[in-house]
Scaffold this active site. Structure first.
Site, PDB file in Angstrom:
ATOM      1  N   CYS A 143       0.795  -1.234   0.000  1.00 12.42           N
ATOM      2  CA  CYS A 143       0.000   0.000   0.000  1.00 12.42           C
ATOM      3  C   CYS A 143       0.823   1.278   0.000  1.00 12.42           C
ATOM      4  O   CYS A 143       0.780   2.060  -0.943  1.00 12.42           O
ATOM      5  CB  CYS A 143      -0.950  -0.001   1.199  1.00 12.42           C
ATOM      6  SG  CYS A 143      -2.276  -1.216   1.078  1.00 12.42           S
ATOM      7  N   ILE A 144       1.574   1.515   1.069  1.00  9.83           N
ATOM      8  CA  ILE A 144       2.154   2.833   1.290  1.00  9.83           C
ATOM      9  C   ILE A 144       3.214   3.213   0.248  1.00  9.83           C
ATOM     10  O   ILE A 144       3.271   4.367  -0.174  1.00  9.83           O
ATOM     11  CB  ILE A 144       2.716   2.930   2.722  1.00  9.83           C
ATOM     12  CG1 ILE A 144       1.587   2.672   3.729  1.00  9.83           C
ATOM     13  CG2 ILE A 144       3.299   4.310   2.981  1.00  9.83           C
ATOM     14  CD1 ILE A 144       2.033   2.629   5.166  1.00  9.83           C
TER      15      ILE A 144
END
Length: 438
Positions: free
Chosen positions: A272-273
């Protein structure tokens, strides 16, 4: 609504299909199975299908019994035959959304899956996208493929977006207890998707549109990426000043309001990040809006492996040792502690950068016995046997992941030099002059 799906959801007779049986899809499939539904999992990887049919769980953090329990209940099936997509009443897509070589969104998996669903889409089916993506993906990429079959969304079929919020290895929350956002292409789709998720998840929060749900997921991850970049930058600045950033963070954390601690590291990992913020920066260009703040955070976070390698090289240099020819041991291949998840792990980049500079690099990770071919990396390495004598053989030990399984005191006692990117050795006893923060 004149269709059969809502009553099937209510009485539990609906069949739930999940596409992509990875870190998001497999626990989601289990959540619906635990709610009493018959479930059908889809994946393009035949090895995953074979393992699940044998009752084996390849996601170790979910436990060995999860798949066995689903198999024994008789409401569980998996397949790599996507022509069976006509069977489920609800289809949830959890496929990867990586970045291309120029940090542009790669929606090839989403598009291929939408095409597969469209081939067998029938009246009454619900389709939900969970993959993290930029706003309007559900409406602009998926919807046209479905309506091309002559079916009308909200009447003949339903389409919604519900962002995944998985955090592998987390103990205090799981798929059933993490609040679920749901936004449909139209009110009817929101209503049906919300009804489905409420059967398996404790709290479901409907929002006004798929675009709101898509944007909320991006905001969640961008918030973390920006704050991690902030503390990474603080670490570099304070280290140059001779100030312990970890003590500074602990001191600031004493404030009971207006502050939330984030922690520096050797780079960003996970699906995700490191990836999701760039989905918004790419889409923002379409409307002529700059995203300087987000892009600067990405630049800082992507720079961290270089910073760590430089700190390691300087630490060796201070001891009269060149990086070229040195033996380096990297502790931790997973991107976070106590799991086997190596997606986007900065450890891979650290190893490659050190090898490019002439170092001889090994790794140890109790959760990752060997590497496998990935999208951007193919190290072809195996985890070494971590013993006190082995530690003594390396010129430097680089702490990349702070697994609980590590005996930090033994590492401190036996390693010649340690570069610690995680503050993992903060509580060791004895001398500390060989421990360098990075």
């Amino acid at each position: 609504m004149g269709l059969t799906l809502p009553p099937k959801i209510e009485d539990g007779s609906a069949v739930v299909g999940v596409i992509g049986l990875g870190y998001v899809g497999l626990p989601l499939l289990h959540a619906f199975h635990a709610a009493g539904f018959r479930v059908l999992g889809f994946d393009v990887d035949p090895k995953k299908i074979q393992a699940l049919r044998r009752g084996e769980n390849y996601l170790k953090h979910l436990g060995p019994e999860m798949v066995k329990e689903m198999l024994s209940a008789g409401r569980f099936d998996v397949t790599d035959d996507f022509s069976r997509l006509a069977e489920p009443d609800a289809i949830i897509s959890c496929v990867p959304t990586p970045l291309g070589t120029h940090l542009e969104p790669d929606l090839s998996y989403v598009e291929k899956t939408a095409q597969d669903i469209a081939k067998t889409l029938r009246k009454g089916q619900l389709v939900v996208l969970e993959s993290t993506t930029y706003p309007r993906t559900t409406r602009e990429i998926m919807l046209p493929k479905f309506e091309a079959r002559g079916l009308k969304c909200g009447t003949d079929f339903f389409l919604a977006y519900s962002p995944e919020r998985e955090d592998p290895g987390r103990k205090d929350f799981n798929t059933q207890t993490i609040p679920k956002l749901v936004g449909g292409i139209d009110p009817a789709s929101t209503e049906v998707a919300t009804a489905l998720y409420r059967k398996a998840v404790k709290q479901v929060i409907p929002v006004s549109s798929a675009e709101v749900a898509e944007s909320a997921k991006l905001l969640e991850n961008i918030y973390r990426a920006v704050n991690i970049a902030l503390v990474n930058e603080m670490k570099m600045v304070l280290t140059a000043m001779g100030i312990d950033v970890w003590e500074v963070i602990n001191a600031a954390s004493s404030k009971p309001f207006g502050y939330q601690p984030f922690y520096p590291g050797p780079g960003l990992g996970g699906h995700c990040i490191p990836i999701d913020p760039f989905y918004l920066t790419w889409k923002a260009r379409e409307v002529g809006m700059p995203t300087r703040f987000i892009e600067l955070a990405g630049e800082i976070n992507r720079h961290m492996p270089d910073y760590v390698v430089r700190r390691l090289a300087l630490a060796l240099n201070d001891r009269g040792k060149a990086l070229k020819g040195s033996k380096i041991l990297v502790l931790g291949l997973a991107y976070k502690p106590d799991v086997d998840d190596v997606r986007e792990s900065p450890s891979f980049e650290l190893i490659e950068k050190l090898e490019q500079l002439g170092a001889h690099v090994d790794y140890h990770d109790p959760h990752v016995p060997a590497t496998h071919k990935m999208r951007h990396h193919d190290l072809q390495m195996k985890s070494i046997d971590l013993k006190p004598q082995a530690l003594k053989d390396y010129d430097c030990v680089l702490v990349a992941t702070h697994h609980q399984a590590y005996d930090w005191q033994s590492i401190a006692d036996n390693a010649k030099l340690i570069v610690d990117t995680r503050n993992a050795l903060r509580n060791v006893k004895g001398r500390r002059d060989h421990i360098i923060s990075a």
